[in-house]
Design an enzyme around this catalytic site. Structure first.
Site, PDB file in Angstrom:
ATOM      1  N   ARG A   1      -5.828   2.103 -13.321  1.00 42.90           N
ATOM      2  CA  ARG A   1      -6.261   1.039 -12.398  1.00 42.90           C
ATOM      3  C   ARG A   1      -7.361   0.233 -13.089  1.00 42.90           C
ATOM      4  NH1 ARG A   1      -7.493   1.157  -5.971  1.00 42.90           N
ATOM      5  NH2 ARG A   1      -5.228   1.217  -6.038  1.00 42.90           N
TER       6      ARG A   1
ATOM      7  N   ASP B   1      -2.778  -8.312   3.594  1.00 40.72           N
ATOM      8  CA  ASP B   1      -3.721  -7.571   2.742  1.00 40.72           C
ATOM      9  C   ASP B   1      -5.062  -8.324   2.774  1.00 40.72           C
ATOM     10  OD1 ASP B   1      -4.875  -5.850   0.863  1.00 40.72           O
ATOM     11  OD2 ASP B   1      -3.958  -6.838  -0.868  1.00 40.72           O
TER      12      ASP B   1
ATOM     13  N   CYS C   1      -1.389  -2.596   3.153  1.00 31.94           N
ATOM     14  CA  CYS C   1      -1.514  -1.554   2.116  1.00 31.94           C
ATOM     15  C   CYS C   1      -2.768  -0.711   2.307  1.00 31.94           C
ATOM     16  CB  CYS C   1      -1.492  -2.197   0.737  1.00 31.94           C
ATOM     17  SG  CYS C   1      -2.864  -3.328   0.475  1.00 31.94           S
TER      18      CYS C   1
ATOM     19  N   ARG D   1       3.145   6.559  -0.114  1.00 28.82           N
ATOM     20  CA  ARG D   1       2.643   6.442  -1.486  1.00 28.82           C
ATOM     21  C   ARG D   1       2.867   7.772  -2.213  1.00 28.82           C
ATOM     22  NH1 ARG D   1      -1.246   2.759  -2.710  1.00 28.82           N
ATOM     23  NH2 ARG D   1      -0.740   3.476  -4.803  1.00 28.82           N
TER      24      ARG D   1
END
Ligand code: CP
Ligand code: NVA
Length: 298
Positions: free
Chosen positions: A99, A214, A251, A279
């Protein structure tokens, strides 16, 4: 497929991963030793709740290990190049979940790694999220012959969702303030996707099967003029315009009172926590595929 950098990397494979995720969700114990002896390195330059926790649990549930590496504790944080970090981690671990900020850095990490690299979110895409999202839609609706309306900022999550919708043949209407449209629209056109922009958020929400939003300011972004985004809030007025059994998706993390109201997030239409749970299941399928199937193919 050796890496998952963009949702596009799942072309031709997304449905088999969804089917595997479905089986793993139903029969988790059948896979409990499948990744024995394998290690996932989680290299995260930004905070995370869902992605980090679901990857760590995924490895544990399949008999493998994970190691969480924050740049604060690594030499990366003192200037060691990502290309050196990539080559070192490749000697220890079996895959890297990364990430970061710039997409170019994700690409560089993948270029110098000899093990699979998974984009766990960067400023361009969030493919693991999009895979969980289409799995959730499939699970809830059993079809992709649907209209998905995305409201708000055309960010990383939206970019991957545009590609996912195109691959799945699902209609997607993006309703974002001018200048904030997703960057994957041209790619969607090349893929023959049914993706379009509708500046009027009420027209976009009209008759939708899925309403998705989002945050308006993503991690690492500068302050923005939030007033531009206000008309695109996912509120009860948009929900009223959508189909009665419309799914509300986000999300997470959500900023209540900004991109979504508390009322809509907590409504009966909301599947945000099923989406968050998924997820775990899709990432188990992804890790199984990347660590076992892909490595068997050499
Ligand atoms: N949706 C998502 O990726 O959440 P985290 O930032 O908590 O991982
Ligand atoms: N667009 C958001 C997603 C967080 C999961 C961000 O990048 O911060």
């Amino acid at each position: 497929m050796r890496n998952l950098i963009s949702m596009l990397d799942l072309r031709g494979r997304w449905m088999s991963l969804i089917e595997l995720a479905e089986d793993m969700k139903e029969n988790p114990f059948s896979y409990s030793r499948s990744l024995e002896g394998k290690t996932l390195a989680l290299l995260f330059e930004k905070p995370s709740t869902r992605t980090r926790a679901s990857f760590e649990c995924a490895m544990h549930q399949m008999g493998g290990n994970s190691m969480f590496l924050s740049p604060r504790d690594l030499q990366l944080g003192r200037g060691e190049p990502i290309k050196d970090t990539a080559r070192v981690l490749s000697r220890y671990a079996d895959a890297i979940s990364y990430r970061g900020h710039e997409h170019s850095k994700t690409l560089e990490l993948a270029q110098f790694s000899s093990i699979p690299v998974i984009n766990a979110l960067d400023e361009s895409e969030h493919p693991c999220q999009a895979l969980a999202d289409i799995f959730t839609i499939w699970e809830e609706m059993g079809s992709f012959d649907l209209k998905l309306c995305y409201l708000g900022d055309g960010n990383n999550v939206c970019n991957s969702l545009v590609i996912a919708s195109s691959l799945a043949g699902m209609e997607m209407v993006c309703s974002c303030p001018e200048g904030r449209d997703p960057k994957t629209l041209d790619l969607a056109r090349k893929l023959g996707g049914k993706v379009r922009v509708e500046r009027d958020p009420k027209k976009a929400a009209d008759g939708a099967d899925v309403l998705y939003t989002d945050v308006w300011i993503s991690m690492g972004e500068k302050e923005k003029n939030l007033e531009l985004f206000r008309p695109y809030q996912l509120d009860s007025e948009k929900l009223e315009l959508a189909k009665e059994d419309c799914l509300v998706m986000h999300c997470l993390p959500a900023h209540r009172g900004e991109e979504i109201t508390e009322e809509v997030l907590e409504s009966e239409n909301s599947v945000v926590f099923d989406q968050a749970e998924n997820r775990l299941h899709v990432q188990k399928a992804l890790l199984f595929h990347l660590m076992l199937i892909t490595s068997d193919l050499g």
